[in-house]
Design a protein around this motif. Structure first.
Motif, PDB file in Angstrom:
ATOM      1  N   GLY A  73       0.827  -1.208   0.000  1.00  0.00           N
ATOM      2  CA  GLY A  73       0.000   0.000   0.000  1.00  0.00           C
ATOM      3  C   GLY A  73       0.860   1.258   0.000  1.00  0.00           C
ATOM      4  N   GLY A  74       1.923   1.234   0.758  1.00  0.00           N
ATOM      5  CA  GLY A  74       2.840   2.375   0.814  1.00  0.00           C
ATOM      6  C   GLY A  74       3.673   2.487  -0.448  1.00  0.00           C
ATOM      7  N   VAL A  75       4.167   1.351  -0.926  1.00  0.00           N
ATOM      8  CA  VAL A  75       4.986   1.357  -2.142  1.00  0.00           C
ATOM      9  C   VAL A  75       4.189   1.964  -3.293  1.00  0.00           C
ATOM     10  CG1 VAL A  75       6.183  -0.074  -3.831  1.00  0.00           C
ATOM     11  CG2 VAL A  75       6.365  -0.632  -1.405  1.00  0.00           C
ATOM     12  N   ILE A  76       2.911   1.615  -3.382  1.00  0.00           N
ATOM     13  CA  ILE A  76       2.041   2.136  -4.445  1.00  0.00           C
ATOM     14  C   ILE A  76       1.973   3.661  -4.381  1.00  0.00           C
ATOM     15  CG2 ILE A  76      -0.395   2.333  -5.120  1.00  0.00           C
ATOM     16  CD1 ILE A  76      -0.622  -0.707  -4.560  1.00  0.00           C
ATOM     17  N   VAL A  77       1.830   4.217  -3.191  1.00  0.00           N
ATOM     18  CA  VAL A  77       1.741   5.677  -3.049  1.00  0.00           C
ATOM     19  C   VAL A  77       2.998   6.344  -3.598  1.00  0.00           C
ATOM     20  CG1 VAL A  77       1.706   7.580  -1.375  1.00  0.00           C
ATOM     21  CG2 VAL A  77       0.130   5.653  -1.109  1.00  0.00           C
ATOM     22  N   GLY A  78       4.164   5.857  -3.203  1.00  0.00           N
ATOM     23  CA  GLY A  78       5.419   6.475  -3.648  1.00  0.00           C
ATOM     24  C   GLY A  78       5.647   6.318  -5.141  1.00  0.00           C
ATOM     25  N   LEU A  79       5.410   5.106  -5.621  1.00  0.00           N
ATOM     26  CA  LEU A  79       5.674   4.844  -7.036  1.00  0.00           C
ATOM     27  C   LEU A  79       4.700   5.605  -7.930  1.00  0.00           C
ATOM     28  CD1 LEU A  79       7.487   3.288  -8.998  1.00  0.00           C
ATOM     29  CD2 LEU A  79       5.890   1.370  -8.865  1.00  0.00           C
ATOM     30  N   MET A  80       3.423   5.659  -7.538  1.00  0.00           N
ATOM     31  CA  MET A  80       2.443   6.382  -8.356  1.00  0.00           C
ATOM     32  C   MET A  80       2.721   7.890  -8.349  1.00  0.00           C
ATOM     33  SD  MET A  80       0.703   4.124  -9.828  1.00  0.00           S
ATOM     34  CE  MET A  80      -0.305   5.300 -10.734  1.00  0.00           C
ATOM     35  N   GLU A  86      22.897   5.749  -9.178  1.00  0.00           N
ATOM     36  CA  GLU A  86      23.854   4.716  -9.614  1.00  0.00           C
ATOM     37  C   GLU A  86      23.297   3.953 -10.820  1.00  0.00           C
ATOM     38  OE1 GLU A  86      27.059   4.093  -8.094  1.00  0.00           O
ATOM     39  OE2 GLU A  86      26.588   3.279  -6.097  1.00  0.00           O
ATOM     40  N   ARG A  87      22.021   3.617 -10.757  1.00  0.00           N
ATOM     41  CA  ARG A  87      21.392   2.889 -11.869  1.00  0.00           C
ATOM     42  C   ARG A  87      21.323   3.773 -13.114  1.00  0.00           C
ATOM     43  NH1 ARG A  87      19.149  -1.902 -10.201  1.00  0.00           N
ATOM     44  NH2 ARG A  87      17.862  -2.106 -12.066  1.00  0.00           N
ATOM     45  N   PHE A  88      20.898   5.006 -12.892  1.00  0.00           N
ATOM     46  CA  PHE A  88      20.752   5.935 -14.019  1.00  0.00           C
ATOM     47  C   PHE A  88      22.105   6.197 -14.688  1.00  0.00           C
ATOM     48  CE2 PHE A  88      19.696  10.206 -15.826  1.00  0.00           C
ATOM     49  CZ  PHE A  88      18.709   9.753 -16.701  1.00  0.00           C
ATOM     50  N   ALA A  89      23.162   6.299 -13.861  1.00  0.00           N
ATOM     51  CA  ALA A  89      24.507   6.527 -14.399  1.00  0.00           C
ATOM     52  C   ALA A  89      24.922   5.373 -15.307  1.00  0.00           C
ATOM     53  CB  ALA A  89      25.510   6.691 -13.257  1.00  0.00           C
ATOM     54  N   MET A  90      24.386   4.174 -15.034  1.00  0.00           N
ATOM     55  CA  MET A  90      24.715   3.013 -15.865  1.00  0.00           C
ATOM     56  C   MET A  90      23.751   2.856 -17.034  1.00  0.00           C
ATOM     57  SD  MET A  90      25.910   0.212 -13.070  1.00  0.00           S
ATOM     58  CE  MET A  90      26.401  -0.954 -14.330  1.00  0.00           C
ATOM     59  N   GLY A  91      22.870   3.842 -17.198  1.00  0.00           N
ATOM     60  CA  GLY A  91      21.953   3.809 -18.334  1.00  0.00           C
ATOM     61  C   GLY A  91      20.645   3.093 -18.064  1.00  0.00           C
ATOM     62  N   MET A  92      20.410   2.741 -16.795  1.00  0.00           N
ATOM     63  CA  MET A  92      19.171   2.018 -16.480  1.00  0.00           C
ATOM     64  C   MET A  92      18.050   3.004 -16.164  1.00  0.00           C
ATOM     65  SD  MET A  92      20.587  -0.798 -13.791  1.00  0.00           S
ATOM     66  CE  MET A  92      22.203  -1.542 -13.949  1.00  0.00           C
ATOM     67  N   GLU A  93      16.879   2.760 -16.722  1.00  0.00           N
ATOM     68  CA  GLU A  93      15.674   3.467 -16.301  1.00  0.00           C
ATOM     69  C   GLU A  93      14.467   2.584 -16.566  1.00  0.00           C
ATOM     70  OE1 GLU A  93      14.383   6.695 -19.215  1.00  0.00           O
ATOM     71  OE2 GLU A  93      16.559   6.763 -19.451  1.00  0.00           O
ATOM     72  N   ASP A  94      13.303   2.987 -16.071  1.00  0.00           N
ATOM     73  CA  ASP A  94      12.121   2.130 -16.156  1.00  0.00           C
ATOM     74  C   ASP A  94      10.972   2.853 -16.847  1.00  0.00           C
ATOM     75  OD1 ASP A  94      12.795  -0.355 -14.370  1.00  0.00           O
ATOM     76  OD2 ASP A  94      13.609   1.398 -13.353  1.00  0.00           O
ATOM     77  N   GLY A  95      10.078   2.066 -17.436  1.00  0.00           N
ATOM     78  CA  GLY A  95       8.905   2.629 -18.093  1.00  0.00           C
ATOM     79  C   GLY A  95       7.824   2.966 -17.076  1.00  0.00           C
ATOM     80  N   LEU A  96       6.848   3.774 -17.510  1.00  0.00           N
ATOM     81  CA  LEU A  96       5.762   4.157 -16.597  1.00  0.00           C
ATOM     82  C   LEU A  96       4.800   2.992 -16.325  1.00  0.00           C
ATOM     83  CD1 LEU A  96       4.909   7.776 -17.794  1.00  0.00           C
ATOM     84  CD2 LEU A  96       6.183   7.071 -15.774  1.00  0.00           C
ATOM     85  N   ASP A  97       5.007   1.873 -17.013  1.00  0.00           N
ATOM     86  CA  ASP A  97       4.130   0.714 -16.786  1.00  0.00           C
ATOM     87  C   ASP A  97       4.683  -0.207 -15.707  1.00  0.00           C
ATOM     88  OD1 ASP A  97       6.328  -0.033 -18.243  1.00  0.00           O
ATOM     89  OD2 ASP A  97       5.253  -1.311 -19.658  1.00  0.00           O
ATOM     90  N   ILE A  98       5.763   0.182 -15.049  1.00  0.00           N
ATOM     91  CA  ILE A  98       6.350  -0.707 -14.033  1.00  0.00           C
ATOM     92  C   ILE A  98       5.402  -0.883 -12.841  1.00  0.00           C
ATOM     93  CG2 ILE A  98       7.635   1.174 -12.898  1.00  0.00           C
ATOM     94  CD1 ILE A  98       9.836  -1.376 -12.836  1.00  0.00           C
ATOM     95  N   SER A  99       5.314  -2.127 -12.360  1.00  0.00           N
ATOM     96  CA  SER A  99       4.417  -2.425 -11.234  1.00  0.00           C
ATOM     97  C   SER A  99       5.208  -2.542  -9.940  1.00  0.00           C
ATOM     98  CB  SER A  99       3.710  -3.762 -11.463  1.00  0.00           C
ATOM     99  OG  SER A  99       2.911  -3.687 -12.599  1.00  0.00           O
ATOM    100  N   PRO A 100       4.577  -2.134  -8.824  1.00  0.00           N
ATOM    101  CA  PRO A 100       5.236  -2.322  -7.536  1.00  0.00           C
ATOM    102  C   PRO A 100       5.288  -3.805  -7.165  1.00  0.00           C
ATOM    103  CG  PRO A 100       3.028  -1.447  -7.236  1.00  0.00           C
ATOM    104  CD  PRO A 100       3.273  -1.502  -8.704  1.00  0.00           C
ATOM    105  N   LEU A 101       6.279  -4.171  -6.395  1.00  0.00           N
ATOM    106  CA  LEU A 101       6.469  -5.568  -6.005  1.00  0.00           C
ATOM    107  C   LEU A 101       6.562  -5.678  -4.490  1.00  0.00           C
ATOM    108  CD1 LEU A 101       9.296  -6.454  -8.565  1.00  0.00           C
ATOM    109  CD2 LEU A 101       6.938  -7.266  -8.650  1.00  0.00           C
ATOM    110  N   ALA A 102       5.735  -6.538  -3.896  1.00  0.00           N
ATOM    111  CA  ALA A 102       5.830  -6.769  -2.450  1.00  0.00           C
ATOM    112  C   ALA A 102       7.081  -7.589  -2.139  1.00  0.00           C
ATOM    113  CB  ALA A 102       4.585  -7.487  -1.955  1.00  0.00           C
ATOM    114  N   ARG A 103       7.408  -8.520  -3.036  1.00  0.00           N
ATOM    115  CA  ARG A 103       8.604  -9.359  -2.868  1.00  0.00           C
ATOM    116  C   ARG A 103       9.534  -9.113  -4.050  1.00  0.00           C
ATOM    117  NH1 ARG A 103      11.283 -13.979  -1.419  1.00  0.00           N
ATOM    118  NH2 ARG A 103      11.879 -15.208  -3.211  1.00  0.00           N
ATOM    119  N   TRP A 104      10.805  -8.864  -3.758  1.00  0.00           N
ATOM    120  CA  TRP A 104      11.762  -8.527  -4.812  1.00  0.00           C
ATOM    121  C   TRP A 104      13.172  -8.792  -4.283  1.00  0.00           C
ATOM    122  CZ3 TRP A 104      12.076  -2.909  -7.263  1.00  0.00           C
ATOM    123  CH2 TRP A 104      13.005  -2.918  -8.318  1.00  0.00           C
TER     124      TRP A 104
END
Lengths: 368, 184
Positions: free
Chosen positions: A100-107, A334-352
């Motif tokens: 529930g919290g992860v959704i708030v931040g990610l959205m 750190e991720r961005f410096a390596m060229g990593m980024e994510d699309g707006l369709d990314i879903s939150p994950l309770a387990r990762w």
């Protein structure tokens, strides 16, 4: 693709009971090295909201996150003297944690990314903890990491951004969870970690001998469930003997004995992990991260273990060990410096899990 | 936005449903809208899901509009409006029996996922209620139209503070000893 120069990143953290926003800079240096800089780090702790329950209530946490997050973002930008156009990307915790919290931040992050045309970096909360030592101390890969918090107890080799080798994990409870539960049993208050540490100060750590699960066994997994039960039984026995509530001294002795037991277990597991990690000379760095790293007794014990085995010992400052936005902004940088980024369709994950190849531990659920 | 051929710079305000509804669902929309509004300094209008539900409902003269969401656990989220969509009650969370005490008038048109439940309960009392053919879920167009009307009436500056969620139901949490902290 790698990105050079200076990256300015806004980071959002909402996976447990801290609502946080921070602005961090990553400077790539001409030598090929890097330097981290925290421009702001705004944290709203929900301790008061959850304290009456003796633990974090997911729905109460989610409600507090959405109430406070945008105010914290404004504060983080103001304190950093940074506007939207100064940002290179926005990073947010996308898991693991209370969904529930992860959704708030990610959205919220998705909304901002969309509205400003900013790249979004979805950050694993555990990677935030894992990379904090690079933000604070600029250390190189690889290093051995003990990640200890209310939700996790793991030993990993941090090989690179996004590359982890898990050596051991809890097979039942997390160490911070054991602290919370012991505190609850003796009505010491919430959160349990600082409460047990405070109570233990005047206690005799040698008064009660408690079981040390998995100590001396091969590997470097943890188990705290049996220890928790042993403390409960000890408290019950002492209450019967005292014909009522425990005296302050008894409480202090139990807290100190429990804490010393955890220290013994952690030191043993870390020593095993150092053998398993088999890091080359020059890379023998041992980092402790997560909220439990703020416990001074455990810290001193782990420092001694590191010294005995020729490891450098690195613990980020307390306010960067507990959940915060700077670590998420940094992991995003750190991720961005390596060229990593994510699309707006990314879903939150309770387990990762950080190391997706590591075997799941059914008794620990999302904690392993 | 692409279908409308508009960019963020073309917008005067944003609107979002604030609830009642599933807690997580309403936070998904509200968090995204708050992020958008924050990043573009746009006013944000909060519309309740019940208002949005009632918006496309066409009532006959003398009919009252009843917007009802099935809230599970034998309860419904309820709000009543007159034929011109003027609210007759606040949004509320009530049991089916209680709902009947809040529905006043001779003729009703019911909308929403709880409309069937409510119409059946009314029929059992001998009160005739018609089911609206409007969608059972709020439509974004209704949210936009309601917000536009409110902005025209109150001005953009009335919406500079982001709206809060409207939960109507307390978190499911018990204090040690099983005490319900939210009990009245």
């Amino acid at each position: 693709m790698t990105r050079e120069g200076v990256l300015t990143i806004l980071g959002l953290e909402t996976s447990c009971d801290e609502t946080a926003a921070a602005v961090v800079r990553r400077h790539a240096e001409e030598s090929g090295g890097f330097r981290g800089e925290i421009l702001s780090n705004a944290v709203f702790s929900q301790i008061r909201e959850h304290a009456p329950y003796g633990g974090v209530v997911p729905e109460i946490a989610a409600r507090a996150h959405i109430e406070h997050l945008d105010g914290l973002i404004v504060r983080a930008l103001e304190e950093a003297h940074v506007g939207w156009d100064d940002l290179d990307a926005i990073a947010a915790t996308a898991g693991p944690g209370l969904i529930g919290g992860v959704i708030v931040g990610l959205m919220t992050a998705k909304g901002i990314a969309l509205a400003r045309g900013l790249p979004l970096v979805a950050v694993n909360h555990l990677e935030g903890h894992a990379l904090t030592a690079r933000l604070t101390d600029g250390i190189a890969f690889p290093y051995l990491l003990l990640l200890v918090s209310g939700g996790h107890s793991q030993l990993l080799v941090v090989e690179d951004v996004g590359r982890y080798r898990r050596l051991g994990t809890t097979i039942d409870d997390a160490v911070g969870e054991a602290f919370d539960k012991v505190a609850k049993m003796m009505h010491l208050g919430f959160p349990g970690g600082p409460a047990v540490e405070r109570t233990a100060k005047t206690g005799d750590a040698s008064r009660f001998h408690l079981p040390r699960p998995l100590m001396g066994k091969p590997g470097c997994d943890f188990s705290f469930s049996g220890l928790k039960t042993a403390v409960r039984q000890l408290i019950e026995a002492q209450r019967i003997e005292a014909e009522g509530e425990l005296t302050d001294q008894l409480r202090a002795d139990i807290a100190a004995s429990f804490q010393a037991t955890v220290a013994d277990v952690l030191a043993d597991r870390v020593a095993h992990a150092m053998e398993m990690a088999n890091l080359p000379e020059g890379s023998r760095r041992f980092v402790v991260a997560g909220g439990v790293a703020s416990n001074q007794t455990l810290r001193a014990r782990l420092e001694a273990t590191a010294a005995e085995r020729g490891y450098d010992f690195i613990v980020p400052p307390v306010k960067l060990c507990t959940d915060n936005g700077a670590m998420i902004a940094w992991a995003g940088a750190e991720r961005f410096a390596m060229g990593m980024e994510d699309g707006l369709d990314i879903s939150p994950l309770a387990r990762w899990p950080l190391d997706p190849t590591a075997q799941a531990k059914p008794g620990a659920g999302v904690k392993a | 936005m692409a279908e409308a051929g508009l960019g963020f710079a073309d917008l005067d305000a944003l609107a979002v449903t604030i609830g009642p509804g599933t807690f997580t669902g309403l936070r998904v929309g509200l968090a995204a809208a708050r992020g958008l509004a924050l990043a573009r300094s746009l006013p944000l209008v909060g519309v309740t899901t019940l208002e949005a539900l009632a918006e496309p409902v066409r009532a006959e003269p003398g009919e009252a509009i009843v917007a009802a969401f099935d809230a599970k656990r034998g309860e419904i989220y309820l709000q009543t409006f007159d034929a011109n969509h003027v609210a007759l009650s606040e949004p509320m969370l009530v049991s089916l029996e209680e709902a009947l005490t809040h529905v006043h008038g001779d003729a009703f048109v019911c909308a929403g996922t709880g409309a069937g439940l409510l119409a059946a309960a009314l029929a059992a009392k001998g009160i005739v209620a018609r089911l609206s053919d409007a969608p059972a879920q709020p439509d974004a167009r209704s949210v936009g139209r309601l917000a536009a009307a409110r902005l025209a009436a109150e001005g953009v500056d009335a919406f500079r503070i982001a709206p809060a969620p409207l939960y109507l139901r307390a978190p499911d949490a018990k204090l040690p000893g099983g005490i319900d902290p939210f009990a009245a």
